[in-house]
Design a protein around this motif. Structure first.
Motif, PDB file in Angstrom:
ATOM      1  N   ALA A   1       0.828  -1.280  -0.149  1.00  0.00           N
ATOM      2  CA  ALA A   1       0.142  -0.172  -0.084  1.00  0.00           C
ATOM      3  C   ALA A   1       1.122   1.299   0.047  1.00  0.00           C
ATOM      4  O   ALA A   1       0.912   2.324  -0.831  1.00  0.00           O
ATOM      5  N   ALA A   2       1.725   1.659   0.931  1.00  0.00           N
ATOM      6  CA  ALA A   2       2.782   2.549   1.444  1.00  0.00           C
ATOM      7  C   ALA A   2       3.432   2.364   0.151  1.00  0.00           C
ATOM      8  O   ALA A   2       3.267   3.957  -0.373  1.00  0.00           O
ATOM      9  N   LEU A   3       3.743   1.868  -1.233  1.00  0.00           N
ATOM     10  CA  LEU A   3       5.418   2.019  -2.535  1.00  0.00           C
ATOM     11  C   LEU A   3       4.210   1.842  -3.791  1.00  0.00           C
ATOM     12  O   LEU A   3       4.414   1.805  -4.441  1.00  0.00           O
ATOM     13  N   ARG A   4       2.929   1.245  -3.234  1.00  0.00           N
ATOM     14  CA  ARG A   4       2.142   0.786  -4.374  1.00  0.00           C
ATOM     15  C   ARG A   4       2.560  -0.360  -5.621  1.00  0.00           C
ATOM     16  O   ARG A   4       2.211   0.050  -6.199  1.00  0.00           O
ATOM     17  N   LEU A   5       2.298  -1.660  -4.740  1.00  0.00           N
ATOM     18  CA  LEU A   5       3.156  -2.693  -5.930  1.00  0.00           C
ATOM     19  C   LEU A   5       1.931  -3.506  -5.476  1.00  0.00           C
ATOM     20  O   LEU A   5       1.311  -3.432  -4.154  1.00  0.00           O
ATOM     21  N   LYS A   6       2.356  -4.666  -6.724  1.00  0.00           N
ATOM     22  CA  LYS A   6       1.184  -5.419  -7.192  1.00  0.00           C
ATOM     23  C   LYS A   6       1.840  -6.684  -6.221  1.00  0.00           C
ATOM     24  O   LYS A   6       3.060  -6.858  -6.640  1.00  0.00           O
ATOM     25  N   ILE A   7       1.236  -7.805  -4.997  1.00  0.00           N
ATOM     26  CA  ILE A   7       1.446  -8.474  -4.519  1.00  0.00           C
ATOM     27  C   ILE A   7       1.990  -9.629  -5.352  1.00  0.00           C
ATOM     28  O   ILE A   7       0.562  -9.655  -6.294  1.00  0.00           O
ATOM     29  N   TYR A   8       2.513 -10.662  -5.850  1.00  0.00           N
ATOM     30  CA  TYR A   8       2.806 -11.686  -6.151  1.00  0.00           C
ATOM     31  C   TYR A   8       3.843 -13.440  -5.176  1.00  0.00           C
ATOM     32  O   TYR A   8       4.246 -12.510  -4.896  1.00  0.00           O
ATOM     33  N   THR A   9       3.331 -13.893  -4.761  1.00  0.00           N
ATOM     34  CA  THR A   9       3.065 -14.364  -4.391  1.00  0.00           C
ATOM     35  C   THR A   9       3.443 -16.294  -4.534  1.00  0.00           C
ATOM     36  O   THR A   9       3.736 -16.296  -5.954  1.00  0.00           O
ATOM     37  N   ASP A  10       4.175 -17.115  -3.743  1.00  0.00           N
ATOM     38  CA  ASP A  10       4.327 -18.639  -4.532  1.00  0.00           C
ATOM     39  C   ASP A  10       3.172 -18.929  -5.201  1.00  0.00           C
ATOM     40  O   ASP A  10       3.631 -19.725  -6.301  1.00  0.00           O
ATOM     41  N   GLU A  11       2.026 -19.127  -4.687  1.00  0.00           N
ATOM     42  CA  GLU A  11       0.923 -19.555  -4.751  1.00  0.00           C
ATOM     43  C   GLU A  11       1.092 -19.137  -6.305  1.00  0.00           C
ATOM     44  O   GLU A  11       0.120 -19.974  -6.984  1.00  0.00           O
ATOM     45  N   MET A  12       0.635 -17.887  -7.015  1.00  0.00           N
ATOM     46  CA  MET A  12       0.465 -17.093  -7.592  1.00  0.00           C
ATOM     47  C   MET A  12       1.584 -17.331  -9.341  1.00  0.00           C
ATOM     48  O   MET A  12       0.593 -17.798  -9.536  1.00  0.00           O
ATOM     49  N   LEU A  13       2.249 -17.507  -7.845  1.00  0.00           N
ATOM     50  CA  LEU A  13       3.731 -18.216  -9.463  1.00  0.00           C
ATOM     51  C   LEU A  13       2.936 -20.259  -9.770  1.00  0.00           C
ATOM     52  O   LEU A  13       2.970 -19.868 -11.347  1.00  0.00           O
ATOM     53  N   PHE A  14       2.966 -20.467  -8.996  1.00  0.00           N
ATOM     54  CA  PHE A  14       2.360 -21.637  -9.403  1.00  0.00           C
ATOM     55  C   PHE A  14       1.187 -22.032 -10.015  1.00  0.00           C
ATOM     56  O   PHE A  14       1.384 -22.407 -11.123  1.00  0.00           O
ATOM     57  N   ALA A  15       0.273 -20.870  -9.884  1.00  0.00           N
ATOM     58  CA  ALA A  15      -1.378 -21.043 -10.138  1.00  0.00           C
ATOM     59  C   ALA A  15      -0.313 -20.803 -11.836  1.00  0.00           C
ATOM     60  O   ALA A  15      -1.078 -21.146 -13.215  1.00  0.00           O
ATOM     61  N   ASP A  16       0.098 -19.172 -12.532  1.00  0.00           N
ATOM     62  CA  ASP A  16       0.709 -19.262 -13.463  1.00  0.00           C
ATOM     63  C   ASP A  16       1.026 -19.914 -14.261  1.00  0.00           C
ATOM     64  O   ASP A  16       1.262 -20.653 -16.284  1.00  0.00           O
ATOM     65  N   ILE A  17       1.869 -20.640 -13.783  1.00  0.00           N
ATOM     66  CA  ILE A  17       2.889 -21.959 -14.415  1.00  0.00           C
ATOM     67  C   ILE A  17       2.237 -23.152 -15.192  1.00  0.00           C
ATOM     68  O   ILE A  17       2.222 -23.920 -15.515  1.00  0.00           O
ATOM     69  N   SER A  18       0.951 -23.604 -13.690  1.00  0.00           N
ATOM     70  CA  SER A  18       0.117 -24.650 -13.810  1.00  0.00           C
ATOM     71  C   SER A  18      -1.093 -24.678 -15.543  1.00  0.00           C
ATOM     72  O   SER A  18      -1.255 -25.424 -16.232  1.00  0.00           O
ATOM     73  N   SER A  19      -1.360 -22.926 -15.153  1.00  0.00           N
ATOM     74  CA  SER A  19      -2.018 -22.242 -16.719  1.00  0.00           C
ATOM     75  C   SER A  19      -1.185 -23.014 -17.889  1.00  0.00           C
ATOM     76  O   SER A  19      -1.978 -22.689 -18.973  1.00  0.00           O
ATOM     77  N   ARG A  20       0.029 -21.881 -17.881  1.00  0.00           N
ATOM     78  CA  ARG A  20       0.650 -22.087 -18.462  1.00  0.00           C
ATOM     79  C   ARG A  20       1.355 -23.806 -19.237  1.00  0.00           C
ATOM     80  O   ARG A  20       0.960 -24.060 -20.420  1.00  0.00           O
ATOM     81  N   PHE A  21       1.960 -24.261 -18.807  1.00  0.00           N
ATOM     82  CA  PHE A  21       2.074 -25.708 -18.908  1.00  0.00           C
ATOM     83  C   PHE A  21       1.410 -27.263 -18.686  1.00  0.00           C
ATOM     84  O   PHE A  21       1.656 -27.856 -18.802  1.00  0.00           O
ATOM     85  N   SER A  22      -0.320 -26.174 -18.114  1.00  0.00           N
ATOM     86  CA  SER A  22      -0.428 -27.715 -17.951  1.00  0.00           C
ATOM     87  C   SER A  22      -0.463 -28.324 -16.707  1.00  0.00           C
ATOM     88  O   SER A  22      -0.716 -30.000 -17.020  1.00  0.00           O
ATOM     89  N   ILE A  23       0.542 -28.371 -15.434  1.00  0.00           N
ATOM     90  CA  ILE A  23       1.303 -29.177 -14.609  1.00  0.00           C
ATOM     91  C   ILE A  23       0.327 -29.233 -13.297  1.00  0.00           C
ATOM     92  O   ILE A  23      -0.059 -27.797 -12.808  1.00  0.00           O
TER      93      ILE A  23
ATOM     94  N   GLY B   1       4.414  -3.332 -14.196  1.00  0.00           N
ATOM     95  CA  GLY B   1       4.192  -2.009 -12.736  1.00  0.00           C
ATOM     96  C   GLY B   1       5.302  -2.540 -11.984  1.00  0.00           C
ATOM     97  O   GLY B   1       6.038  -3.497 -11.822  1.00  0.00           O
ATOM     98  N   ARG B   2       5.624  -2.122 -10.905  1.00  0.00           N
ATOM     99  CA  ARG B   2       6.412  -2.658  -9.744  1.00  0.00           C
ATOM    100  C   ARG B   2       5.703  -3.518  -8.664  1.00  0.00           C
ATOM    101  O   ARG B   2       4.539  -3.808  -8.820  1.00  0.00           O
ATOM    102  N   ARG B   3       6.170  -4.507  -8.356  1.00  0.00           N
ATOM    103  CA  ARG B   3       5.828  -5.336  -7.295  1.00  0.00           C
ATOM    104  C   ARG B   3       6.064  -6.085  -6.103  1.00  0.00           C
ATOM    105  O   ARG B   3       7.437  -5.736  -6.337  1.00  0.00           O
ATOM    106  N   MET B   4       5.744  -6.149  -4.708  1.00  0.00           N
ATOM    107  CA  MET B   4       5.840  -6.487  -4.121  1.00  0.00           C
ATOM    108  C   MET B   4       6.135  -8.275  -4.256  1.00  0.00           C
ATOM    109  O   MET B   4       5.036  -9.217  -3.888  1.00  0.00           O
ATOM    110  N   PHE B   5       7.551  -8.581  -4.345  1.00  0.00           N
ATOM    111  CA  PHE B   5       7.566 -10.179  -4.245  1.00  0.00           C
ATOM    112  C   PHE B   5       7.533 -10.412  -3.133  1.00  0.00           C
ATOM    113  O   PHE B   5       8.282 -10.178  -2.133  1.00  0.00           O
ATOM    114  N   PHE B   6       6.196 -12.041  -2.464  1.00  0.00           N
ATOM    115  CA  PHE B   6       6.716 -12.919  -1.258  1.00  0.00           C
ATOM    116  C   PHE B   6       6.932 -13.763  -1.478  1.00  0.00           C
ATOM    117  O   PHE B   6       5.571 -14.278  -2.136  1.00  0.00           O
ATOM    118  N   GLY B   7       7.791 -14.983  -1.007  1.00  0.00           N
ATOM    119  CA  GLY B   7       7.925 -16.392  -1.013  1.00  0.00           C
ATOM    120  C   GLY B   7       9.412 -16.574  -0.980  1.00  0.00           C
ATOM    121  O   GLY B   7      10.298 -15.954  -1.395  1.00  0.00           O
TER     122      GLY B   7
END
Length: 218
Positions: A23-45, A88-94
């Motif tokens: 919120a303070a730095l206007r960063l969009k959150i991105y987590t391990d689970e979001m990464l897994f969801a993106d990989i799963s969607s892209r590679f059907s794993i 945009g800028r991210r708030m990576f966490f994981g």
């Protein structure tokens, strides 16, 4: 503008900072689970398979270092694709933050640390664990995190050399330290870019002046 990559040290104040910093730095959150969801969607794993193969131990009986490297490479490729799609800028966490190259991804790598006893006490308060269960949960996370960073770098999970900033303290103090470092880096980078731009302009005008002098001489 840069992103922040916060590596998880369980039962510190780190996880609580994700929303605050976002919120303070206007960063969009991105987590391990979001990464897994993106990989799963892209590679059907399946996400379950991804979680086991990427963050599981390659030394387990069912583990295979070569297979793990393939899955880790999928994670790297997906992160790179996400950076191209989202400017945009991210708030990576994981744990996946270990895969981000500070130069290519333009991230500030952050670790929030605390000693084991305070982490155990925090786990007992938050989860109503017994002291034995709380200590095991904390150590289990540390073993998982260290197996991951040893696989990638041959280093312990909380080795300071893996991070740009290592901080501890109260939530407000942590936020202050991280935001201050973030703003310092942004200020320095802005000056660096301006100097490069000014240098390029000076060089252009210098070359133009030399060209005009040559034409005048002829």
């Amino acid at each position: 503008m840069r992103s922040i990559a916060l590596f998880p040290c369980s039962y510190t104040e780190g996880a609580l900072l994700v929303g605050e910093l976002s919120a303070a730095l206007r960063l969009k959150i991105y987590t391990d689970e979001m990464l897994f969801a993106d990989i799963s969607s892209r590679f059907s794993i399946s996400v379950k398979t991804l979680r086991r193969m990427i963050f599981g131990s390659a030394q387990q009986p069912q583990g295979n270092s070569f297979e793990k490297e393939i899955f880790v490479d999928l994670a790297r490729r997906t992160l790179a694709a996400q950076r191209r799609l989202f400017s945009g800028r991210r708030m990576f966490f994981g744990l996946h933050t270990s895969l981000l190259d500070p130069q290519l991804a333009r991230v500030i790598k952050v670790l929030v640390v605390d000693d084991e006893e305070r982490r155990v006490q925090r786990a007992m308060r938050q989860e109503c664990f017994s002291v034995v269960a709380a200590r095991e949960v904390v150590r289990q996370h540390d073993r998982k995190a260290t197996a991951w960073t040893r696989f990638l770098f041959g280093k312990e999970a909380y080795d300071p050399s893996l991070y740009d900033v290592v901080v501890s303290g109260s939530p407000m103090e942590l936020i202050r330290q991280i935001v201050q470092h973030y703003e310092d880096v942004e200020t320095w980078f802005g000056h660096y870019q301006q100097n490069r731009s000014d240098g390029a302009a000076d060089n252009y005008y210098r070359q133009a002046a030399q060209g005009e002098a040559c034409l005048a001489a002829h």
